[in-house]
Design a protein around this motif. Structure first.
Motif, PDB file in Angstrom:
ATOM      1  N   ALA A  78     -20.642   6.490  -4.117  1.00  0.00           N
ATOM      2  CA  ALA A  78     -20.938   6.580  -5.799  1.00  0.00           C
ATOM      3  C   ALA A  78     -19.251   6.364  -5.957  1.00  0.00           C
ATOM      4  CB  ALA A  78     -21.609   8.380  -5.860  1.00  0.00           C
ATOM      5  N   SER A  79     -19.129   5.188  -6.940  1.00  0.00           N
ATOM      6  CA  SER A  79     -17.762   5.300  -6.907  1.00  0.00           C
ATOM      7  C   SER A  79     -16.972   6.110  -8.235  1.00  0.00           C
ATOM      8  CB  SER A  79     -17.418   4.024  -8.068  1.00  0.00           C
ATOM      9  OG  SER A  79     -18.597   3.799  -9.056  1.00  0.00           O
ATOM     10  N   LEU A  80     -17.693   7.147  -8.921  1.00  0.00           N
ATOM     11  CA  LEU A  80     -16.956   8.246  -9.028  1.00  0.00           C
ATOM     12  C   LEU A  80     -16.129   9.347  -8.237  1.00  0.00           C
ATOM     13  CD1 LEU A  80     -18.222   8.667 -12.743  1.00  0.00           C
ATOM     14  CD2 LEU A  80     -16.375   7.259 -11.661  1.00  0.00           C
ATOM     15  N   TRP A  81     -16.266   9.662  -6.636  1.00  0.00           N
ATOM     16  CA  TRP A  81     -15.955   9.902  -5.770  1.00  0.00           C
ATOM     17  C   TRP A  81     -14.958  10.271  -5.735  1.00  0.00           C
ATOM     18  CZ3 TRP A  81     -20.339  10.204  -1.908  1.00  0.00           C
ATOM     19  CH2 TRP A  81     -20.319  11.165  -1.088  1.00  0.00           C
ATOM     20  N   LEU A 105     -22.716   3.218  -6.034  1.00  0.00           N
ATOM     21  CA  LEU A 105     -23.227   3.242  -7.342  1.00  0.00           C
ATOM     22  C   LEU A 105     -22.002   3.433  -8.606  1.00  0.00           C
ATOM     23  CD1 LEU A 105     -26.165   4.953  -5.509  1.00  0.00           C
ATOM     24  CD2 LEU A 105     -26.000   2.906  -6.890  1.00  0.00           C
ATOM     25  N   PRO A 106     -22.033   3.259  -9.322  1.00  0.00           N
ATOM     26  CA  PRO A 106     -20.601   3.465 -11.203  1.00  0.00           C
ATOM     27  C   PRO A 106     -21.577   5.128 -11.233  1.00  0.00           C
ATOM     28  CG  PRO A 106     -22.295   2.058 -11.627  1.00  0.00           C
ATOM     29  CD  PRO A 106     -22.810   2.372 -10.136  1.00  0.00           C
ATOM     30  N   GLU A 107     -21.798   5.795 -10.720  1.00  0.00           N
ATOM     31  CA  GLU A 107     -21.983   7.130 -11.644  1.00  0.00           C
ATOM     32  C   GLU A 107     -21.264   8.301 -10.082  1.00  0.00           C
ATOM     33  OE1 GLU A 107     -25.743   8.162 -11.187  1.00  0.00           O
ATOM     34  OE2 GLU A 107     -26.342   6.080  -9.945  1.00  0.00           O
ATOM     35  N   GLU A 108     -21.455   9.759 -10.759  1.00  0.00           N
ATOM     36  CA  GLU A 108     -21.149  10.942 -10.200  1.00  0.00           C
ATOM     37  C   GLU A 108     -22.193  10.910  -8.622  1.00  0.00           C
ATOM     38  OE1 GLU A 108     -19.015  12.986 -10.324  1.00  0.00           O
ATOM     39  OE2 GLU A 108     -18.388  12.592 -12.083  1.00  0.00           O
ATOM     40  N   TYR A 165     -25.479  13.113  -9.073  1.00  0.00           N
ATOM     41  CA  TYR A 165     -26.158  12.579  -9.097  1.00  0.00           C
ATOM     42  C   TYR A 165     -26.978  11.786  -8.910  1.00  0.00           C
ATOM     43  CZ  TYR A 165     -25.016  15.260 -13.205  1.00  0.00           C
ATOM     44  OH  TYR A 165     -24.508  15.837 -13.385  1.00  0.00           O
ATOM     45  N   ALA A 166     -26.015  10.192  -8.074  1.00  0.00           N
ATOM     46  CA  ALA A 166     -26.865   9.038  -7.140  1.00  0.00           C
ATOM     47  C   ALA A 166     -27.789   9.378  -6.192  1.00  0.00           C
ATOM     48  CB  ALA A 166     -25.612   8.275  -6.498  1.00  0.00           C
ATOM     49  N   ARG A 225     -30.929  11.228  -6.937  1.00  0.00           N
ATOM     50  CA  ARG A 225     -31.891   9.676  -7.181  1.00  0.00           C
ATOM     51  C   ARG A 225     -32.157   8.913  -6.088  1.00  0.00           C
ATOM     52  NH1 ARG A 225     -28.856   7.545  -9.761  1.00  0.00           N
ATOM     53  NH2 ARG A 225     -28.693   5.702  -8.497  1.00  0.00           N
TER      54      ARG A 225
END
Length: 291
Positions: free
Chosen positions: A39-42, A88-91, A94-95, A98
């Protein structure tokens, strides 16, 4: 065994790369695909060793570098696996939650902030374990990155009040069978203090009654256990958290259930699951239980 993948969260840290090794072995045992997710916001709390391996400054290590390196590591370890990677471009919380909706299990490393790795569970691992719809395996303690040939050859499962219809027990039995390990079913029991002094029964009798009740629960929970699993059962006096943490010291995997009610949006961790995730001496699998 099924087509659902084993999903592992990677972030470039050494603990996540160790999780890749473990997840690759788990996928190979199950005959399942392996999916590596970043997840890219890590936030990057670690990653220096990966930067050194890539011969890049830390600030130049990209998400694609991380998943590519993780994929190469998995392929070297288990060439027969079907492996996919994704950024995945999200937190990550959440990623990964899901991802768990279509996964046989999620595998995560242990990461704490400010150098507390292996001592304090990272917030991502804790959140995912609290909300995923599939078993979440968090690698704790001095595991050797192996599944099929663990150091101790032992899986421990905590037996609750209704474990004869327990997803955690079924998962633990499956893991023991896949690993060719023994399965140790543990039920903790306690004798309330007032019973030991004020109860009219003879001295020691209240404790024997509580132990007998715990043994009865164990027998009921395990009556449909697979015949091809090397099974032992123990009723142990003490608080549940302490009993399971003690059992984790000579186990390769500790399995606990966590109740999920229909009124909740996600799996709610109880005190026992929370404690073992923070303090277990071995890998922990938190398995959602429907209520």
């Amino acid at each position: 065994m099924d087509n659902l993948p084993i999903v592992v969260g990677v972030d470039g840290s050494e603990s996540s790369m160790r999780a890749v090794d473990w997840a690759a072995d788990e996928a190979a045992l199950r005959g399942a695909p392996l999916r590596l997710v970043y997840a890219s916001l890590w936030e990057r709390y670690e990653g220096r060793s990966l930067a050194d391996d890539l011969h890049k400054p830390l600030e130049q290590v990209t998400a694609e570098d991380i998943v590519r390196t993780a994929g190469q590591r998995a392929r070297l370890r288990r060439p027969e696996l079907e492996i996919s990677t994704d950024v995945l471009p999200e937190e990550p919380e959440y990623a990964l939650v899901r991802e768990g909706r279509q996964a046989a299990a999620l595998v995560l490393g242990t990461r704490g902030r400010s150098g507390l790795t292996e001592m304090l569970l990272g917030s991502v691992s804790l959140t995912v374990a609290a909300h995923a719809n599939c078993p979440v395996i968090v690698l704790r303690g001095s595991h050797d990155n192996k599944v099929s040939a663990g150091k101790r050859g032992r899986v421990v499962v905590g037996i609750g009040e209704k474990s004869w219809d327990s997803a955690a027990l079924r998962f633990a039995a499956q893991e023991a069978k896949l690993r060719r390990a023994s399965l140790d079913a543990v039920r903790a029991w306690r004798c309330p203090a007032h019973e030991s002094t004020d109860h009219p029964l003879p001295a020691g009798e209240p404790a024997r009654l509580h132990e007998a009740q715990a043994t009865e629960i164990l027998d009921k929970a395990l009556e449909d256990a697979p015949a091809d699993v090397d099974l032992s059962r123990r009723a142990v006096e003490g608080p549940v958290r302490r009993v399971l943490l003690d059992a984790s010291r000579d186990a390769d995997l500790l399995v606990v259930g966590a109740r999920r009610g229909r009124e909740h949006l996600g799996l709610q961790l109880g005190r026992v699951a929370h404690a073992v995730l923070h303090h277990s001496a071995c890998a922990v699998a938190v398995v959602p239980e429907r209520t």
